[in-house]
Design a protein around this motif. Structure first.
Motif, PDB file in Angstrom:
ATOM      1  N   GLY A 146       0.799  -1.214   0.000  1.00 10.28           N
ATOM      2  CA  GLY A 146       0.000   0.000   0.000  1.00 10.28           C
ATOM      3  C   GLY A 146       0.830   1.261   0.000  1.00 10.28           C
ATOM      4  O   GLY A 146       1.988   1.274  -0.405  1.00 10.28           O
ATOM      5  N   GLY A 147       0.201   2.358   0.446  1.00  6.57           N
ATOM      6  CA  GLY A 147       0.864   3.655   0.449  1.00  6.57           C
ATOM      7  C   GLY A 147       0.373   4.540  -0.672  1.00  6.57           C
ATOM      8  O   GLY A 147      -0.667   4.288  -1.301  1.00  6.57           O
ATOM      9  N   SER A 148       1.143   5.585  -0.937  1.00  5.33           N
ATOM     10  CA  SER A 148       0.769   6.586  -1.940  1.00  5.33           C
ATOM     11  C   SER A 148       1.919   6.855  -2.885  1.00  5.33           C
ATOM     12  O   SER A 148       3.085   6.806  -2.497  1.00  5.33           O
ATOM     13  CB  SER A 148       0.371   7.904  -1.260  1.00  5.33           C
ATOM     14  OG  SER A 148      -0.735   7.712  -0.406  1.00  5.33           O
ATOM     15  N   VAL A 149       1.568   7.182  -4.117  1.00  7.15           N
ATOM     16  CA  VAL A 149       2.543   7.616  -5.107  1.00  7.15           C
ATOM     17  C   VAL A 149       2.656   9.137  -5.032  1.00  7.15           C
ATOM     18  O   VAL A 149       2.031   9.773  -4.186  1.00  7.15           O
ATOM     19  CB  VAL A 149       2.126   7.153  -6.521  1.00  7.15           C
ATOM     20  CG1 VAL A 149       2.096   5.625  -6.582  1.00  7.15           C
ATOM     21  CG2 VAL A 149       0.750   7.709  -6.909  1.00  7.15           C
ATOM     22  N   SER A 150       3.453   9.749  -5.894  1.00  9.29           N
ATOM     23  CA  SER A 150       3.572  11.212  -5.903  1.00  9.29           C
ATOM     24  C   SER A 150       2.194  11.837  -6.094  1.00  9.29           C
ATOM     25  O   SER A 150       1.378  11.349  -6.887  1.00  9.29           O
ATOM     26  CB  SER A 150       4.515  11.647  -7.028  1.00  9.29           C
ATOM     27  OG  SER A 150       5.817  11.151  -6.810  1.00  9.29           O
ATOM     28  N   GLY A 151       1.936  12.915  -5.360  1.00 11.58           N
ATOM     29  CA  GLY A 151       0.614  13.522  -5.384  1.00 11.58           C
ATOM     30  C   GLY A 151      -0.318  12.943  -4.347  1.00 11.58           C
ATOM     31  O   GLY A 151      -1.470  13.338  -4.241  1.00 11.58           O
ATOM     32  N   ARG A 152       0.179  11.962  -3.565  1.00  8.40           N
ATOM     33  CA  ARG A 152      -0.524  11.351  -2.443  1.00  8.40           C
ATOM     34  C   ARG A 152      -1.708  10.470  -2.857  1.00  8.40           C
ATOM     35  O   ARG A 152      -2.559  10.109  -2.038  1.00  8.40           O
ATOM     36  CB  ARG A 152      -0.973  12.407  -1.430  1.00  8.40           C
ATOM     37  CG  ARG A 152       0.177  13.236  -0.904  1.00  8.40           C
ATOM     38  CD  ARG A 152      -0.247  14.010   0.333  1.00  8.40           C
ATOM     39  NE  ARG A 152       0.213  15.377   0.284  1.00  8.40           N
ATOM     40  CZ  ARG A 152       0.054  16.253   1.257  1.00  8.40           C
ATOM     41  NH1 ARG A 152      -0.577  15.925   2.343  1.00  8.40           N
ATOM     42  NH2 ARG A 152       0.513  17.493   1.147  1.00  8.40           N
ATOM     43  N   LYS A 153      -1.787  10.099  -4.113  1.00  4.28           N
ATOM     44  CA  LYS A 153      -2.825   9.183  -4.576  1.00  4.28           C
ATOM     45  C   LYS A 153      -2.472   7.762  -4.148  1.00  4.28           C
ATOM     46  O   LYS A 153      -1.346   7.314  -4.325  1.00  4.28           O
ATOM     47  CB  LYS A 153      -2.931   9.247  -6.096  1.00  4.28           C
ATOM     48  CG  LYS A 153      -3.991   8.344  -6.700  1.00  4.28           C
ATOM     49  CD  LYS A 153      -5.371   8.930  -6.540  1.00  4.28           C
ATOM     50  CE  LYS A 153      -6.395   8.087  -7.295  1.00  4.28           C
ATOM     51  NZ  LYS A 153      -7.770   8.563  -7.035  1.00  4.28           N
ATOM     52  N   ASN A 154      -3.444   7.051  -3.587  1.00  8.44           N
ATOM     53  CA  ASN A 154      -3.197   5.699  -3.112  1.00  8.44           C
ATOM     54  C   ASN A 154      -2.890   4.726  -4.241  1.00  8.44           C
ATOM     55  O   ASN A 154      -3.384   4.867  -5.364  1.00  8.44           O
ATOM     56  CB  ASN A 154      -4.409   5.162  -2.342  1.00  8.44           C
ATOM     57  CG  ASN A 154      -4.604   5.801  -0.992  1.00  8.44           C
ATOM     58  OD1 ASN A 154      -5.701   5.845  -0.480  1.00  8.44           O
ATOM     59  ND2 ASN A 154      -3.535   6.310  -0.395  1.00  8.44           N
ATOM     60  N   ASP A 155      -2.040   3.745  -3.915  1.00 10.86           N
ATOM     61  CA  ASP A 155      -1.725   2.656  -4.839  1.00 10.86           C
ATOM     62  C   ASP A 155      -1.833   1.349  -4.055  1.00 10.86           C
ATOM     63  O   ASP A 155      -1.269   1.239  -2.966  1.00 10.86           O
ATOM     64  CB  ASP A 155      -0.318   2.817  -5.410  1.00 10.86           C
ATOM     65  CG  ASP A 155      -0.061   1.906  -6.596  1.00 10.86           C
ATOM     66  OD1 ASP A 155      -0.099   0.676  -6.392  1.00 10.86           O
ATOM     67  OD2 ASP A 155       0.196   2.411  -7.709  1.00 10.86           O
ATOM     68  N   PRO A 156      -2.537   0.330  -4.582  1.00 15.80           N
ATOM     69  CA  PRO A 156      -2.718  -0.914  -3.840  1.00 15.80           C
ATOM     70  C   PRO A 156      -1.549  -1.882  -3.969  1.00 15.80           C
ATOM     71  O   PRO A 156      -1.647  -3.041  -3.539  1.00 15.80           O
ATOM     72  CB  PRO A 156      -3.972  -1.508  -4.487  1.00 15.80           C
ATOM     73  CG  PRO A 156      -3.879  -1.063  -5.915  1.00 15.80           C
ATOM     74  CD  PRO A 156      -3.290   0.329  -5.857  1.00 15.80           C
ATOM     75  N   ALA A 157      -0.415  -1.430  -4.531  1.00 13.50           N
ATOM     76  CA  ALA A 157       0.706  -2.317  -4.827  1.00 13.50           C
ATOM     77  C   ALA A 157       1.130  -3.146  -3.607  1.00 13.50           C
ATOM     78  O   ALA A 157       1.167  -2.660  -2.477  1.00 13.50           O
ATOM     79  CB  ALA A 157       1.894  -1.513  -5.339  1.00 13.50           C
ATOM     80  N   HIS A 158       1.455  -4.391  -3.888  1.00 16.75           N
ATOM     81  CA  HIS A 158       1.977  -5.324  -2.886  1.00 16.75           C
ATOM     82  C   HIS A 158       3.163  -6.016  -3.543  1.00 16.75           C
ATOM     83  O   HIS A 158       2.994  -6.890  -4.397  1.00 16.75           O
ATOM     84  CB  HIS A 158       0.877  -6.314  -2.495  1.00 16.75           C
ATOM     85  CG  HIS A 158       1.317  -7.384  -1.538  1.00 16.75           C
ATOM     86  ND1 HIS A 158       0.490  -8.422  -1.157  1.00 16.75           N
ATOM     87  CD2 HIS A 158       2.490  -7.599  -0.874  1.00 16.75           C
ATOM     88  CE1 HIS A 158       1.127  -9.224  -0.324  1.00 16.75           C
ATOM     89  NE2 HIS A 158       2.341  -8.744  -0.143  1.00 16.75           N
TER      90      HIS A 158
END
Length: 313
Positions: A146-158
């Protein structure tokens, strides 16, 4: 009558013995304060020591807390300012993943710290640059979730890092994308708890999800009693403790623990100092909480508060 009245006045003026003005909640005690205040840190444990990396206000010093001695020292500074990074310990080394750099730019960088050499080494980049997610060791791999990419948009990456080969692989993404969450491993599974949507604490979540590595799939579990984000977490006695956190208006002192075996939550004595952006480790049957911000946003502290659940009702 005058004698009784005089005695009453004296008693009213006496201090309440055994009830200090700043008594800690049951089970809590103070530890040696950190040599410098920090918040939005990455914290990981190695051999009974906690390693604190990063700072919302740009400090790069590596702070090392010795749980047995209740003392601090400093290691080689992190190569550059970073905040909201993710960290895990494995094989005698500290691994630090991503984080925000240059303000709110999500970094792909991965660094390994060797305590014996007191030196940092660059490792293979994150496939998905991000910050404010979670990192946890399961088996021989470190799962960055989880976490956020640039711009604080969430990403569900695992994504799963193999320290031995310095390579990455992908696993099932989070069902509920979020940042500022807690991630812990217990009983061969990974739990992702709490968090917020797209960096906004007005979007705090109570979501709990459980990852089965054999099936490479996520399932829902009982939600947190108190929705929050920016929490610290630790595993003790088979339970995942979630501590503190923030919303737009306040910091939380809540301490709640989830048992995967029963599927239920318990409440414990709250943090003496409600805060967010901090870390925790377990040592000698106690949870040790380190630094963090007592106010919503970018404040920081050098607090160390220790909790013994067995001493709390």
């Amino acid at each position: 009558m005058r004698r009784r009245l005089r005695l009453l006045l004296v008693l009213v003026g006496l201090p309440l013995v055994g009830l200090p003005a700043e008594a800690e909640p049951s089970g809590w005690s103070r530890g040696a304060p950190a040599p410098a205040p920090r918040s939005e840190v990455a914290v990981a444990a190695l051999d009974g020591k906690a390693y604190l990396v990063g700072d919302y206000n740009g400090a790069t010093g590596l702070l090392i807390y010795d749980s047995a001695a209740d003392s601090w020292r400093e290691g080689a500074p992190f190569p550059h300012p970073v905040h909201h990074a993710m960290a895990a310990g494995f094989g005698g080394k500290l691994y630090v993943f991503g984080g925000y750099v240059n303000g709110w730019e999500a970094s792909p960088e991965v660094w390994a710290y060797d305590p014996e050499r007191n030196a940092w080494e660059r490792r293979a980049d994150l496939p998905t640059p991000r910050a404010a997610g979670g990192a946890v060791l399961l088996g021989e791999g470190i799962h960055v979730i989880g976490g956020s990419v640039s711009g604080r948009k969430n990403d569900p990456a695992h994504e799963v890092y193999d320290p031995a080969s310095d390579r990455w692989s992908r696993a099932a993404p989070l069902r509920t994308p979020r940042d500022h969450l807690a991630v812990q491993a217990v009983d061969g599974r990974i739990l992702a708890l709490a968090g917020r949507r797209d960096g906004d604490p007005a979007g705090n979540l109570a979501t709990t999800e459980s990852y089965d590595p054999k099936a490479d799939s996520w399932s829902e579990a009982a939600p947190l009693p108190t929705p929050r984000s920016g929490v610290a977490s630790a595993v003790l006695d088979g339970k995942v403790f979630v501590l503190g956190g923030e919303s737009r208006e306040q910091t939380y002192g809540a301490v709640e623990a989830f048992s995967p075996r029963t599927g239920r939550w318990e409440r414990f004595a709250p943090l003496p100092t409600p805060r967010h952006g901090f870390g925790a480790l377990v040592y000698d049957g106690r949870i040790v909480t380190l630094t963090g911000s007592p106010k919503p946003g970018g404040d920081r502290s050098n607090l160390v508060e220790r909790f013994d659940p067995s001493a709390a009702p």
